[in-house]
Write a protein that holds these residues in place. Structure first.
Motif, mmCIF file in Angstrom:
data_model
loop_
_atom_site.group_PDB
_atom_site.id
_atom_site.type_symbol
_atom_site.label_atom_id
_atom_site.label_comp_id
_atom_site.label_asym_id
_atom_site.label_seq_id
_atom_site.Cartn_x
_atom_site.Cartn_y
_atom_site.Cartn_z
ATOM 1 N N SER A 191 52.068 9.356 13.873
ATOM 2 C CA SER A 191 52.988 8.840 12.865
ATOM 3 C C SER A 191 54.391 8.710 13.442
ATOM 4 C CB SER A 191 53.009 9.755 11.642
ATOM 5 O OG SER A 191 53.655 10.968 11.949
ATOM 6 N N LYS A 192 55.261 8.051 12.717
ATOM 7 C CA LYS A 192 56.629 7.841 13.169
ATOM 8 C C LYS A 192 57.536 9.003 12.806
ATOM 9 C CE LYS A 192 56.229 2.806 12.777
ATOM 10 N NZ LYS A 192 56.782 1.567 12.145
ATOM 11 N N ILE A 193 57.004 10.037 12.175
ATOM 12 C CA ILE A 193 57.821 11.175 11.755
ATOM 13 C C ILE A 193 57.629 12.366 12.700
ATOM 14 C CG2 ILE A 193 57.825 10.472 9.345
ATOM 15 C CD1 ILE A 193 55.639 12.519 8.820
ATOM 16 N N GLY A 194 57.085 12.105 13.891
ATOM 17 C CA GLY A 194 56.905 13.161 14.869
ATOM 18 C C GLY A 194 55.680 14.005 14.648
ATOM 19 N N ALA A 195 54.657 13.424 14.068
ATOM 20 C CA ALA A 195 53.427 14.168 13.797
ATOM 21 C C ALA A 195 52.228 13.343 14.235
ATOM 22 C CB ALA A 195 53.318 14.498 12.310
ATOM 23 N N SER A 196 51.124 14.041 14.498
ATOM 24 C CA SER A 196 49.866 13.377 14.818
ATOM 25 C C SER A 196 48.736 14.101 14.109
ATOM 26 C CB SER A 196 49.625 13.369 16.336
ATOM 27 O OG SER A 196 49.512 14.683 16.837
ATOM 28 N N PHE A 197 47.671 13.361 13.825
ATOM 29 C CA PHE A 197 46.544 13.899 13.077
ATOM 30 C C PHE A 197 45.250 13.483 13.774
ATOM 31 C CE2 PHE A 197 50.036 12.784 10.281
ATOM 32 C CZ PHE A 197 50.287 13.974 9.619
ATOM 33 N N LYS A 198 44.246 14.353 13.676
ATOM 34 C CA LYS A 198 42.965 14.066 14.300
ATOM 35 C C LYS A 198 41.842 14.613 13.439
ATOM 36 C CE LYS A 198 40.173 15.081 18.432
ATOM 37 N NZ LYS A 198 40.159 15.716 19.774
ATOM 38 N N VAL A 199 40.812 13.785 13.251
ATOM 39 C CA VAL A 199 39.593 14.202 12.566
ATOM 40 C C VAL A 199 38.428 13.859 13.480
ATOM 41 C CG1 VAL A 199 38.113 13.914 10.552
ATOM 42 C CG2 VAL A 199 40.598 13.837 10.288
ATOM 43 N N ALA A 200 37.566 14.840 13.759
ATOM 44 C CA ALA A 200 36.456 14.649 14.687
ATOM 45 C C ALA A 200 35.155 15.099 14.047
ATOM 46 C CB ALA A 200 36.700 15.427 15.976
ATOM 47 N N ALA A 201 34.092 14.383 14.368
ATOM 48 C CA ALA A 201 32.753 14.741 13.895
ATOM 49 C C ALA A 201 31.782 14.587 15.048
ATOM 50 C CB ALA A 201 32.330 13.844 12.728
ATOM 51 N N SER A 202 30.893 15.553 15.217
ATOM 52 C CA SER A 202 29.880 15.482 16.271
ATOM 53 C C SER A 202 28.504 15.651 15.653
ATOM 54 C CB SER A 202 30.128 16.554 17.336
ATOM 55 O OG SER A 202 30.080 17.855 16.773
ATOM 56 N N PHE A 203 27.528 14.925 16.216
ATOM 57 C CA PHE A 203 26.169 14.890 15.678
ATOM 58 C C PHE A 203 25.194 15.258 16.794
ATOM 59 C CE2 PHE A 203 28.910 11.848 13.650
ATOM 60 C CZ PHE A 203 28.673 12.011 12.286
ATOM 61 N N ASP A 204 24.313 16.202 16.527
ATOM 62 C CA ASP A 204 23.273 16.591 17.474
ATOM 63 C C ASP A 204 22.042 15.723 17.204
ATOM 64 O OD1 ASP A 204 21.458 17.742 19.159
ATOM 65 O OD2 ASP A 204 21.792 19.805 18.498
ATOM 66 N N LEU A 205 21.870 14.670 18.002
ATOM 67 C CA LEU A 205 20.777 13.728 17.769
ATOM 68 C C LEU A 205 19.423 14.297 18.179
ATOM 69 C CD1 LEU A 205 22.431 10.382 18.938
ATOM 70 C CD2 LEU A 205 22.456 11.463 16.686
ATOM 71 N N SER A 206 19.415 15.424 18.916
ATOM 72 C CA SER A 206 18.148 16.060 19.272
ATOM 73 C C SER A 206 17.569 16.855 18.111
ATOM 74 C CB SER A 206 18.334 16.987 20.477
ATOM 75 O OG SER A 206 19.191 18.076 20.146
ATOM 76 N N ASP A 207 18.397 17.182 17.130
ATOM 77 C CA ASP A 207 17.947 17.919 15.945
ATOM 78 C C ASP A 207 18.711 17.378 14.746
ATOM 79 O OD1 ASP A 207 17.073 19.638 14.015
ATOM 80 O OD2 ASP A 207 17.716 21.487 15.015
ATOM 81 N N GLN A 208 18.172 16.347 14.123
ATOM 82 C CA GLN A 208 18.875 15.676 13.041
ATOM 83 C C GLN A 208 18.926 16.497 11.761
ATOM 84 O OE1 GLN A 208 17.620 11.604 12.527
ATOM 85 N NE2 GLN A 208 17.457 11.231 14.722
ATOM 86 N N SER A 209 18.252 17.661 11.748
ATOM 87 C CA SER A 209 18.352 18.536 10.578
ATOM 88 C C SER A 209 19.678 19.294 10.550
ATOM 89 C CB SER A 209 17.196 19.535 10.567
ATOM 90 O OG SER A 209 17.258 20.411 11.684
ATOM 91 N N LYS A 210 20.381 19.337 11.711
ATOM 92 C CA LYS A 210 21.661 20.020 11.769
ATOM 93 C C LYS A 210 22.746 19.182 11.117
ATOM 94 C CE LYS A 210 20.874 22.668 16.034
ATOM 95 N NZ LYS A 210 21.380 22.922 17.412
ATOM 96 N N ALA A 211 23.627 19.849 10.394
ATOM 97 C CA ALA A 211 24.748 19.153 9.757
ATOM 98 C C ALA A 211 25.788 18.792 10.818
ATOM 99 C CB ALA A 211 25.373 20.033 8.688
ATOM 100 N N PRO A 212 26.524 17.708 10.636
ATOM 101 C CA PRO A 212 27.567 17.349 11.604
ATOM 102 C C PRO A 212 28.630 18.438 11.686
ATOM 103 C CG PRO A 212 27.106 15.521 10.096
ATOM 104 C CD PRO A 212 26.400 16.719 9.545
ATOM 105 N N LYS A 213 29.194 18.582 12.875
ATOM 106 C CA LYS A 213 30.290 19.522 13.087
ATOM 107 C C LYS A 213 31.601 18.787 12.869
ATOM 108 C CE LYS A 213 32.362 22.455 16.651
ATOM 109 N NZ LYS A 213 32.252 22.947 18.056
ATOM 110 N N LEU A 214 32.434 19.285 11.970
ATOM 111 C CA LEU A 214 33.681 18.621 11.607
ATOM 112 C C LEU A 214 34.874 19.453 12.059
ATOM 113 C CD1 LEU A 214 32.782 17.506 7.967
ATOM 114 C CD2 LEU A 214 32.635 16.153 10.067
ATOM 115 N N ILE A 215 35.884 18.777 12.613
ATOM 116 C CA ILE A 215 37.107 19.427 13.074
ATOM 117 C C ILE A 215 38.297 18.594 12.612
ATOM 118 C CG2 ILE A 215 38.467 20.132 15.086
ATOM 119 C CD1 ILE A 215 35.893 20.538 16.607
ATOM 120 N N ALA A 216 39.323 19.269 12.104
ATOM 121 C CA ALA A 216 40.562 18.611 11.698
ATOM 122 C C ALA A 216 41.736 19.260 12.424
ATOM 123 C CB ALA A 216 40.756 18.702 10.192
#
Length: 224
Positions: A191-216
């Motif tokens: 942003s222009k106010i001197g801040a940055s933001f990040k949202v990440a999600a990871s998916f284990d395709l070897s075991d689709q029963s696992k919920a995605p891992k979320l990071i903010a």
């Protein structure tokens, strides 16, 4: 003096971390303290605390007082035949006595920048049987799209990453690790106010029963 405050939250572990960094105006040194929620879970403690002294582009020293783990990092770069060559030496060890302490680890990282759009990187851990070779290509006149294939010789596996930047400070990155079948998606905004933001999600395709891992994550910069 500049101050930077960074917060991080991992949804699957329900854990949080905070980082506070200071950069004196008259020096190029940077002091940083990072703490996870383990430092406050049972009252204030040294667990989860990391102290860092850094001179960007020169050296970095990490110390974890609770476990007495230490990480030294030295980096340098030079021009060789009009090409930028960068080298980084990293050594991790522990000052804690006892036979159960983990072995020391030393890694070497190097990169060769051919031009602003093309760079070749090599990473090797001493004592290991392989290395990681990565090629980075920034496409287009404005180099808004970056493609990064990476080959791990030890696992005989490829990783792929594609980053797309947009006007206004947004960027989207997709990464796929063939050896673990892990797919990661990141969205960042400066942003222009001197801040940055990040949202990440990871998916284990070897075991689709696992919920995605979320990071903010969020980072704020201040002038003191």
């Amino acid at each position: 003096m500049k101050a930077t405050v960074k917060g991080r939250y991992e949804g699957d572990k329900a854990t949080a971390a905070a980082t506070l960094a200071f950069t004196p105006s008259a020096a190029d040194l940077r002091f940083k303290a990072s703490a996870t929620d383990a430092a406050f879970a049972r009252g204030p403690s040294l667990e989860g605390l990391t102290l860092t002294l850094e001179k960007p582009g020169s050296f970095l020293l990490d110390l974890k007082p609770h476990s007495k783990d230490v990480r030294f990092q030295f980096m340098n770069s030079a021009l060789l035949l009009d090409r930028r060559v960068s080298l980084t030496y990293t050594h991790s060890t522990t000052l804690s006595p006892g036979p159960a302490k983990p072995p020391a680890r030393t890694a070497l990282d190097g990169s060769l920048t051919f031009d602003p759009a093309n760079k070749l990187s090599l990473s090797h851990t001493l004592g290991s049987s392989g290395c990681r070779v990565k090629y980075s290509y920034a496409h287009g006149q404005d180099r808004l799209t970056t493609i990064e294939p990476c080959f791990d010789t030890a696992n005989n596996a490829w990783d792929f990453a594609v980053t797309r930047k947009f006007q206004g400070g947004d960027a989207i990155k997709a990464t796929y690790q063939a050896s673990t079948k892990l797919l990661a998606l990141d969205w960042t905004r400066d942003s222009k106010i001197g801040a940055s933001f990040k949202v990440a999600a990871s998916f284990d395709l070897s075991d689709q029963s696992k919920a995605p891992k979320l990071i903010a994550e969020s980072t704020w910069n201040y002038e003191i």
